[in-house]
Design an enzyme around this catalytic site. Sequence first.
Site, PDB file in Angstrom:
ATOM      1  N   ASP A 165      41.088  29.899  37.417  1.00  0.00           N
ATOM      2  CA  ASP A 165      42.146  30.004  38.419  1.00  0.00           C
ATOM      3  C   ASP A 165      41.899  31.198  39.344  1.00  0.00           C
ATOM      4  OD1 ASP A 165      43.345  27.929  37.099  1.00  0.00           O
ATOM      5  OD2 ASP A 165      45.199  28.997  36.638  1.00  0.00           O
ATOM      6  N   HIS A 213      45.983  25.365  43.794  1.00  0.00           N
ATOM      7  CA  HIS A 213      46.689  26.444  43.076  1.00  0.00           C
ATOM      8  C   HIS A 213      47.671  27.128  44.037  1.00  0.00           C
ATOM      9  CE1 HIS A 213      47.260  28.812  39.563  1.00  0.00           C
ATOM     10  NE2 HIS A 213      46.652  29.900  39.978  1.00  0.00           N
ATOM     11  N   HIS A 261      50.001  31.671  46.178  1.00  0.00           N
ATOM     12  CA  HIS A 261      50.051  32.158  44.797  1.00  0.00           C
ATOM     13  C   HIS A 261      51.167  33.186  44.612  1.00  0.00           C
ATOM     14  CE1 HIS A 261      48.403  33.807  40.939  1.00  0.00           C
ATOM     15  NE2 HIS A 261      47.956  32.585  40.819  1.00  0.00           N
ATOM     16  N   HIS A 315      39.882  33.168  34.514  1.00  0.00           N
ATOM     17  CA  HIS A 315      40.114  33.540  35.924  1.00  0.00           C
ATOM     18  C   HIS A 315      38.797  33.983  36.565  1.00  0.00           C
ATOM     19  CE1 HIS A 315      44.194  33.610  34.295  1.00  0.00           C
ATOM     20  NE2 HIS A 315      44.573  33.352  35.542  1.00  0.00           N
TER      21      HIS A 315
HETATM   22 ZN   LIG Z   1      46.843  31.859  39.261  1.00  0.00          ZN
END
Ligand SMILES: [Zn+2]
Length: 256
Positions: free
Chosen positions: A74, A124, A128, A219
């Site tokens: 992510d 995503h 964010h 991540h």
């Molecule tokens: Zn995220």
Amino acid sequence: MRFKIINTVIIFLLCGALVLTFFGLTSFWYVLTFIILYLLFLLTVSTNVRFNFFVNSISENRNIINKQVAITFDDGPVENTLEILKVLKKYEVKAGFFCIGKHIEAQPEIFRKIIEENHLVGNHTYSHTRKMGALPVSTLVREIEECNRIAEETAGIKMNLFRSPFGIVSPKTQKALQKTGMQSIGWSIRSFDAVLSSEEIILNRIKKRLKPGAVILLHDNNAKTVNILEQLLLFLKNNQYEVVRPDKLLEINAYS
Ligand SMILES: [Zn+2]
């Protein structure tokens, strides 16, 4: 729908309890404890997509019996994503990247490189934001559509898959997903690589939870994740685990 039914039942029970309290048939403290427990329950299900309470997410494939797992990243694309891509290439592994719209705008070449190397990309949101749980449906739709638009303009793809920032979901998220036709994707193993500092603890968390059909969350904007990934891929290889692209593991279509 499920939330509406449960919420109606809870409110009905609360009203009943308040009436009993009024007539001195039960203690106010029982009612207060009940309210606090319900609020804690809502907090838990709204910060963990795996519970599938507000949103129908796919977080693993329990039908898989072979030692197959998927790895997802992510918060990219960023410079560090290039280091992640190098490790994935070295071990000939395909992964999933849930990208932030404004990062795709800033790093279009890296976004295209992820796709060229045959990894999966998903939505995503555009910004964010930490306010995911408080946003109205219209703003959530805009966050999703803006990220989709940038991905399509940058690489000519129409993304189907969505992952909510911080795993925060609400009934509004479900409405926004219905309006945009996106499928929510969760995870079954949260590494906490963006929170914990010890690589050993992060790796052990993942190793302990490994099982066929699992989806691992990492991540790609985190420098230490490069080394964690390499050690994880070595461990998976030594333990006869095969890493497959998330859409293959979950048997879904990443693009339309
Ligand atoms: Zn995220």
